[in-house]
Design a protein around this motif. Structure first.
Motif, PDB file in Angstrom:
ATOM      1  N   THR A 141       0.815  -1.211   0.000  1.00 16.27           N
ATOM      2  CA  THR A 141       0.000   0.000   0.000  1.00 16.27           C
ATOM      3  C   THR A 141       0.852   1.266   0.000  1.00 16.27           C
ATOM      4  OG1 THR A 141      -0.173  -0.278   2.392  1.00 16.27           O
ATOM      5  CG2 THR A 141      -2.049  -0.996   1.073  1.00 16.27           C
ATOM      6  N   CYS A 149      -0.575  -6.579   4.149  1.00 19.56           N
ATOM      7  CA  CYS A 149      -1.778  -6.743   3.340  1.00 19.56           C
ATOM      8  C   CYS A 149      -2.157  -8.212   3.187  1.00 19.56           C
ATOM      9  CB  CYS A 149      -1.583  -6.118   1.955  1.00 19.56           C
ATOM     10  SG  CYS A 149      -1.446  -4.333   1.995  1.00 19.56           S
ATOM     11  N   ASN A 187      -7.091  -2.674   1.683  1.00 19.53           N
ATOM     12  CA  ASN A 187      -7.364  -3.201   3.029  1.00 19.53           C
ATOM     13  C   ASN A 187      -7.681  -2.093   4.019  1.00 19.53           C
ATOM     14  OD1 ASN A 187      -5.015  -6.036   3.088  1.00 19.53           O
ATOM     15  ND2 ASN A 187      -6.943  -5.783   2.041  1.00 19.53           N
TER      16      ASN A 187
END
Length: 433
Positions: A322, A356, A395
């Motif tokens: 991310t 993640c 997420n």
């Protein structure tokens, strides 16, 4: 030149700042940029290009790292700016970046983005498709404005880099094909248009390059088409843009000096125009990664550690794909070190993974580091390009903060996203109550 990374009493310092204290002060994951290193790179470009050759410009490729503070810095340094979206353009204008020093790139500019660009009066629109000129003319006519345009060409050369960041080959979504029945009618339309000034040609052959061959091949193709434009339309282009893509050091690469790419290209351009006894056009380059890439690093806190005997030791951090999608997207490689154990031997081989819910969320494979423990601070260097810019909320992970460091002082330039921030645009319809 000042060392950006230093060890003091077993602690990693970055541009004079204690990275462990930075992690504690701002939390992790955390992007940290060295102002000193960014200015070093800009000074190198000045010496290698701007001060060495007249009628030249450096346009920082905003997609590498976009923020209000970095745009203000680029403005203060007198560079131009290459943007590829309405959002990047809006950010630049919001901090007072001079519109005439902005060029607008991109393969599918939206109508409303072009309206913004023309309203603001950007210095160049780099046309990437055949339909784009019609939209620009329509908007310019309605606003009673005339704007400079350049054509991005597809030179048809391959570059020695990952396929996802090769942009100059013929089979590419970028650029106008050079087929005679396509290219020259498009040039003629721009030259004849009362709403645009056809200013020149542009190419970009790819990113993270260590060989200048593809630049030189593309340049030869570009110059031959400029000659043909002169012969067909008695028209002299005013600017040549040869893109960027200069590689940086992530692991064990040897970063080429800017002169390696710039000098052969300028020699070829100058000789070409000297032979024709014509004053050469302006020349522009568009570095992004090579300005900010090595100037940035990411700090993480180590969490769970999973040792599979005889197979692999997984070290999990509180970030991952991310905040750095590059390893998952195109197998990019990174280095790493434990910032609070710099004096210890690196005799543990680990694979650093993110948090993640994806098996592909691997940041670094087979990294030799000091013995890791929960709570240690992991530093991953050279994440200044395409880290924050490509960060996501997958997420529902918040996007990290960004800090600027210089000579032991630190300043927050992008605050950490909160859970509340992530819900700002969420709406629950009333009928669901």
């Amino acid at each position: 030149m000042k060392l950006i990374y230093e060890e003091r009493d077993g602690i990693l310092y970055f541009d004079g700042c204690d990275t462990v204290k930075l992690a504690k002060k701002y939390g992790t994951p955390l992007y940290v940029y060295s102002l000193t290193e960014i200015k070093n790179r800009i000074e190198e470009l000045r010496k290698a290009f701007l001060d060495k050759y007249k009628n030249t410009r450096v346009a920082y490729a905003a997609k590498a790292f976009t923020s209000s503070a970095i745009f203000k810095l680029i403005d203060n340094e007198g560079l131009s700016l290459d943007v590829v979206s309405g959002g990047e353009l809006y950010t630049a204008i919001s901090v007072g970046f001079p519109a005439e020093r902005i060029e607008f790139n991109g393969n599918n500019k939206l109508y409303e983005e072009l309206v913004l660009a023309i309203e603001y009066g950007v210095g160049r629109i780099i046309v990437d498709g055949l339909e784009e000129l019609d939209m620009i003319e329509e908007i310019c006519q309605s606003y009673d404005k005339k704007i400079k345009v350049m054509y991005r060409i597809t030179p048809g050369v391959n570059s020695d880099t990952h396929d996802y960041i090769t942009t100059g080959k013929k089979d590419s979504k970028f650029g106008i094909p050079l087929d005679e029945e396509v290219f020259y009618p498009a040039v003629k339309n721009a030259i004849k248009s009362p709403f645009v000034e056809f200013y020149g040609l542009h190419f970009h052959v790819g990113s993270q390059l260590f060989d200048n061959e593809s630049h030189l091949k593309a340049l030869d193709i570009l110059l031959s088409h400029i000659d043909e434009i002169r012969d067909r339309f008695a028209y002299e282009v005013k600017e040549i843009n040869i893109g960027g893509g200069f590689g940086i050091k992530y692991t064990d690469e040897d970063r080429r000096p800017f002169e390696y790419f710039i000098d052969p290209s300028m020699k070829r351009i100058n000789e070409h125009y000297s032979e024709l006894n014509i004053e050469r056009p302006n020349v522009v380059i568009e570095p992004g990664r090579s300005i900010v890439g090595e100037a940035g690093m990411t700090l993480y806190t180590i969490g769970s550690i999973k040792n599979i005997e005889g197979v692999r030791k997984y070290v999990s951090v509180d970030g991952g794909m991310t905040d750095n999608i590059r390893p998952a997207l195109y197998q990019a490689k990174h280095n790493g070190m434990i910032a609070n154990k710099m004096e210890m031997d690196r005799n543990d081989k680990v694979t650093v993974c993110g948090k993640c819910c994806e098996s592909g969320d691997i940041l670094i494979r087979d990294l030799d580091i000091s013995k890791p423990e929960m709570g240690d601070i992991l530093c991953v260097p050279s994440t200044g390009a395409y880290g924050y810019s490509m960060a996501s909320n997958y997420n529902k992970n918040p996007i990290p903060a960004v800090v600027l460091a210089k000579d032991g002082e630190d300043s927050l330039i992008v605050r950490r996203q909160t859970y509340q921030d992530m819900l700002l645009n969420d709406i629950v319809p009333s009928w669901m109550d």
